[in-house]
Design a protein around this motif. Structure first.
Motif, PDB file in Angstrom:
ATOM      1  N   GLU A 189      -2.993  -0.248  11.873  1.00 46.72           N
ATOM      2  CA  GLU A 189      -3.271  -1.318  10.904  1.00 46.72           C
ATOM      3  C   GLU A 189      -2.048  -2.186  10.681  1.00 46.72           C
ATOM      4  O   GLU A 189      -2.151  -3.397  10.530  1.00 46.72           O
ATOM      5  N   LEU A 190      -0.890  -1.520  10.664  1.00 47.99           N
ATOM      6  CA  LEU A 190       0.341  -2.281  10.453  1.00 47.99           C
ATOM      7  C   LEU A 190       0.574  -3.241  11.632  1.00 47.99           C
ATOM      8  O   LEU A 190       0.859  -4.426  11.432  1.00 47.99           O
ATOM      9  N   ILE A 191       0.405  -2.731  12.839  1.00 42.47           N
ATOM     10  CA  ILE A 191       0.611  -3.580  14.031  1.00 42.47           C
ATOM     11  C   ILE A 191      -0.354  -4.774  13.972  1.00 42.47           C
ATOM     12  O   ILE A 191       0.021  -5.925  14.193  1.00 42.47           O
ATOM     13  N   ASP A 192      -1.586  -4.466  13.609  1.00 41.93           N
ATOM     14  CA  ASP A 192      -2.605  -5.504  13.513  1.00 41.93           C
ATOM     15  C   ASP A 192      -2.213  -6.557  12.460  1.00 41.93           C
ATOM     16  O   ASP A 192      -2.311  -7.766  12.694  1.00 41.93           O
ATOM     17  N   ALA A 193      -1.719  -6.058  11.307  1.00 44.43           N
ATOM     18  CA  ALA A 193      -1.340  -6.978  10.222  1.00 44.43           C
ATOM     19  C   ALA A 193      -0.162  -7.857  10.650  1.00 44.43           C
ATOM     20  O   ALA A 193      -0.111  -9.051  10.332  1.00 44.43           O
ATOM     21  N   ILE A 194       0.765  -7.257  11.400  1.00 49.22           N
ATOM     22  CA  ILE A 194       1.918  -8.056  11.855  1.00 49.22           C
ATOM     23  C   ILE A 194       1.429  -9.151  12.810  1.00 49.22           C
ATOM     24  O   ILE A 194       1.787 -10.315  12.679  1.00 49.22           O
ATOM     25  N   GLN A 195       0.553  -8.761  13.729  1.00 51.96           N
ATOM     26  CA  GLN A 195       0.043  -9.741  14.705  1.00 51.96           C
ATOM     27  C   GLN A 195      -0.725 -10.864  14.018  1.00 51.96           C
ATOM     28  O   GLN A 195      -0.590 -12.032  14.339  1.00 51.96           O
ATOM     29  N   LYS A 196      -1.547 -10.480  13.027  1.00 48.27           N
ATOM     30  CA  LYS A 196      -2.386 -11.497  12.386  1.00 48.27           C
ATOM     31  C   LYS A 196      -1.701 -12.140  11.179  1.00 48.27           C
ATOM     32  O   LYS A 196      -2.331 -12.880  10.429  1.00 48.27           O
ATOM     33  N   LYS A 197      -0.459 -11.769  10.961  1.00 50.93           N
ATOM     34  CA  LYS A 197       0.319 -12.282   9.820  1.00 50.93           C
ATOM     35  C   LYS A 197      -0.377 -11.996   8.487  1.00 50.93           C
ATOM     36  O   LYS A 197      -0.507 -12.859   7.625  1.00 50.93           O
ATOM     37  N   THR A 199       0.492  -9.155   6.602  1.00 43.50           N
ATOM     38  CA  THR A 199       1.195  -7.985   6.063  1.00 43.50           C
ATOM     39  C   THR A 199       1.143  -7.931   4.528  1.00 43.50           C
ATOM     40  O   THR A 199       1.170  -6.857   3.945  1.00 43.50           O
ATOM     41  N   THR A 200       1.046  -9.101   3.884  1.00 44.83           N
ATOM     42  CA  THR A 200       0.968  -9.080   2.410  1.00 44.83           C
ATOM     43  C   THR A 200      -0.290  -8.335   1.976  1.00 44.83           C
ATOM     44  O   THR A 200      -0.259  -7.491   1.077  1.00 44.83           O
ATOM     45  N   HIS A 201      -1.341  -8.637   2.665  1.00 43.23           N
ATOM     46  CA  HIS A 201      -2.622  -8.012   2.372  1.00 43.23           C
ATOM     47  C   HIS A 201      -2.546  -6.494   2.634  1.00 43.23           C
ATOM     48  O   HIS A 201      -3.001  -5.672   1.829  1.00 43.23           O
ATOM     49  N   PHE A 202      -1.910  -6.154   3.752  1.00 41.10           N
ATOM     50  CA  PHE A 202      -1.727  -4.743   4.119  1.00 41.10           C
ATOM     51  C   PHE A 202      -0.977  -4.019   2.988  1.00 41.10           C
ATOM     52  O   PHE A 202      -1.359  -2.942   2.552  1.00 41.10           O
ATOM     53  N   ARG A 203       0.098  -4.654   2.531  1.00 40.65           N
ATOM     54  CA  ARG A 203       0.906  -4.009   1.476  1.00 40.65           C
ATOM     55  C   ARG A 203       0.128  -3.877   0.182  1.00 40.65           C
ATOM     56  O   ARG A 203       0.178  -2.836  -0.477  1.00 40.65           O
ATOM     57  N   GLU A 204      -0.576  -4.935  -0.173  1.00 42.94           N
ATOM     58  CA  GLU A 204      -1.370  -4.878  -1.413  1.00 42.94           C
ATOM     59  C   GLU A 204      -2.336  -3.707  -1.364  1.00 42.94           C
ATOM     60  O   GLU A 204      -2.508  -2.964  -2.310  1.00 42.94           O
ATOM     61  N   LYS A 205      -2.953  -3.565  -0.197  1.00 43.12           N
ATOM     62  CA  LYS A 205      -3.938  -2.497  -0.044  1.00 43.12           C
ATOM     63  C   LYS A 205      -3.290  -1.117  -0.244  1.00 43.12           C
ATOM     64  O   LYS A 205      -3.755  -0.304  -1.033  1.00 43.12           O
ATOM     65  N   TYR A 206      -2.180  -0.906   0.460  1.00 41.37           N
ATOM     66  CA  TYR A 206      -1.575   0.427   0.413  1.00 41.37           C
ATOM     67  C   TYR A 206      -0.819   0.706  -0.881  1.00 41.37           C
ATOM     68  O   TYR A 206      -0.649   1.851  -1.267  1.00 41.37           O
ATOM     69  N   ARG A 207      -0.361  -0.341  -1.503  1.00 40.42           N
ATOM     70  CA  ARG A 207       0.473  -0.095  -2.677  1.00 40.42           C
ATOM     71  C   ARG A 207      -0.313  -0.156  -3.981  1.00 40.42           C
ATOM     72  O   ARG A 207       0.259  -0.107  -5.061  1.00 40.42           O
ATOM     73  N   SER A 208      -1.646  -0.318  -3.863  1.00 41.49           N
ATOM     74  CA  SER A 208      -2.406  -0.433  -5.113  1.00 41.49           C
ATOM     75  C   SER A 208      -3.300   0.787  -5.341  1.00 41.49           C
ATOM     76  O   SER A 208      -4.177   0.763  -6.167  1.00 41.49           O
ATOM     77  N   ILE A 209      -3.046   1.829  -4.563  1.00 46.52           N
ATOM     78  CA  ILE A 209      -3.967   2.954  -4.713  1.00 46.52           C
ATOM     79  C   ILE A 209      -3.377   4.060  -5.590  1.00 46.52           C
ATOM     80  O   ILE A 209      -2.174   4.100  -5.819  1.00 46.52           O
ATOM     81  N   ASP A 210      -4.247   4.935  -6.070  1.00 43.65           N
ATOM     82  CA  ASP A 210      -3.779   5.991  -6.973  1.00 43.65           C
ATOM     83  C   ASP A 210      -3.345   7.236  -6.204  1.00 43.65           C
ATOM     84  O   ASP A 210      -2.411   7.918  -6.592  1.00 43.65           O
ATOM     85  N   ILE A 211      -4.079   7.526  -5.141  1.00 45.17           N
ATOM     86  CA  ILE A 211      -3.751   8.730  -4.376  1.00 45.17           C
ATOM     87  C   ILE A 211      -3.774   8.395  -2.885  1.00 45.17           C
ATOM     88  O   ILE A 211      -4.792   7.964  -2.356  1.00 45.17           O
TER      89      ILE A 211
END
Ligand SMILES: Nc1ncnc2c1ncn2[C@@H]1O[C@H](COP(=O)(O)OP(=O)(O)OP(=O)(O)O)[C@@H](O)[C@H]1O
Length: 449
Positions: A189-197, A199-211
């Protein structure tokens, strides 16, 4: 991109058709409309196109074809898988109910393996600490043990425990944002996010979860940008007291190329290991599976399996599935004779495994997450030369070869290099318990008996 099961799907169906004499009509009606939707942690989600064949198809497929599919998949993949069927007509609502709006690795009760709960997890001396730690974390997420780091060999129940935590938490509080992901998926997913620019969305997704539950973390070692990204995700979640659960096939200190700052983060929490189950636990696991699947199997047969399959619970369960299928298909009584016949390619008590330098290289390379070619190469960096010296030591200990022959087999090295490597590891084993343990684990992997 196709997953590994999709790639082999035609071959699996062909095997099933020829091995079990499926007619064209049955194939076209029931099997052809099946689509592999997803594969995760040895669970294949198969979509049934019920718009074409109607909802009753679920029962027919389960009763008539589930077991045949499982056995065929195991034959082709050399690895057992669980199957979960989903009706296409229900898929839309399942997707709509997803808790996390992006990515396809979101965890919702529908996508957790429904069988992987604390109730179905058999507790034995090998896993009781890990199970207690997992339960404590599930009861108090983010509060006591953060991160929880579960480690142990292949097929010993790490994923089962992680899913159990997720089920438990979601049962207590369905609003919790829980995300389960393998480290491989995280990387992709990270590679994909870097390619598609994105990464902000990727970070929001991973950093907004509880567990966050991240499985098989060993696959991120050596991947610098993934480690970097994971490090920041980890910090953000940890600082805001959100729970992180990590699994790996080895403890952090044995991940030689893991960045030190990540290693110290991992070691900061609670580490819990799972060992191979003893005979009693293996029997209890087989009985649990027998109960869950509604089988009734002679004690003698269960004892045969538990005595002969020791180090991997996935294989233990696969053996049970296989003998049941074998007996149904051949319409023969399920007794010890049949079990011995059905399992002869898995259990061959009289056949001694030949240990070669190549086998040792493969197992050591896999353990250290490097390639076999690295071991044979001239690379002198510690990340490569140390595993190579371990290979030399193990060749000396587990084969009859001379130091000259070992040197030759490992990329034409001089015998004095082999002697030096063996001496170094012998000394390290004496003074460092973690090296001692690593070598022990490797010996068990090379020669499980
Ligand atoms: N203690 C247990 N009780 C009941 N079933 C178990 C237990 N431990 C493992 N299993 C079963 O064994 C199989 C393999 O377990 P799991 O996938 O959790 O292993 P793993 O350690 O994550 O493997 P891998 O290293 O391949 O990721 C699963 O079907 C799981 O339900």
């Amino acid at each position: 991109m196709k997953n590994i099961i999709e790639e082999k799907w035609d071959e699996i169906l062909q095997y099933l058709i020829s091995e079990y004499g499926i007619t064209d009509v049955s194939y076209n009606t029931w099997l052809k409309p099946l689509k592999v939707y997803d594969v995760k942690d040895h669970v294949i989600t198969i979509l049934i196109n019920d718009e074409r064949i109607g909802p009753p198809s679920l029962n027919v497929i389960r009763n008539k074809y589930e077991l045949l599919l499982k056995v065929s998949i195991e034959e082709i993949m050399n690895d057992p898988y669980e199957i979960k069927f989903v009706l296409a007509s229900q898929m839309e609502s399942i997707e709509r109910n997803a808790k996390i709006p992006s990515g396809d690795n979101k965890i919702v009760p529908n996508f957790l393996n429904p069988r992987y709960t604390f109730d179905t997890f058999v507790v034995g001396g090998n896993n009781e600490f890990a199970r207690a730690a997992a339960l404590a974390v599930a009861e108090n997420p983010g509060e006591i043990y953060n991160p929880l780091f579960i480690y142990g060999g292949v097929g010993l129940g790490k994923t089962h425990l992680m899913h159990s935590i997720a089920h438990f938490v979601l049962n207590q509080n369905p609003d919790m944002k829980v995300l389960y992901v393998t480290s491989e998926k995280f990387t992709n997913e990270l590679i994909d996010a870097i390619q598609k620019k994105t990464t902000t969305h990727f970070r929001e997704k991973y950093r907004s979860i509880d567990i966050l539950l991240i499985d098989d973390i060993q696959f991120i070692i050596g991947k610098e940008s993934t480690q970097e990204e994971f490090f920041h995700t980890f910090n953000t979640l940890h600082e805001s007291k959100r729970q992180i659960i990590i699994s790996s096939d080895r403890p952090p200190k044995e991940m030689l190329t893991l960045e030190d700052r990540l290693r110290s983060r991992f070691e900061h929490g609670l580490m819990a290991d799972i060992q191979s189950p003893d005979y009693e636990t293996r029997m209890a696991i087989l009985k649990k599976k027998e109960e869950l699947d509604g089988y009734s199997i002679d004690e003698e047969v269960l004892k045969y399996i538990a005595t002969n399959i020791k180090s991997n619970i996935r294989e233990l369960e696969g053996a049970l599935t296989k003998i049941v299928a074998f007996s149904r298909l051949k319409k023969r009584e399920l007794n010890l004779e049949l079990a011995i016949e059905a399992l002869q390619d898995i259990i061959s008590p009289n056949e001694k495994k030949v240990i070669t330098p190549d086998l040792i290289v493969d197992i050591v390379a896999e353990h250290f997450n490097i390639s076999p070619a690295d071991i044979y190469s001239k690379d002198k960096s510690r990340a490569i030369s140390y595993p190579r010296q371990i290979v030399m030591y193990l060749c000396r200990r587990l084969t009859e070869l001379s130091v000259t022959e070992i040197g030759k087999a490992l990329g034409n090295r001089d015998h004095s290099t082999v002697i030096h490597g063996c001496d170094k590891i012998s000394k390290d084993i004496q003074k460092d318990t973690s090296i001692h343990n690593t070598v022990d684990v490797l010996i068990k992997k090379i020669n499980p008996e």
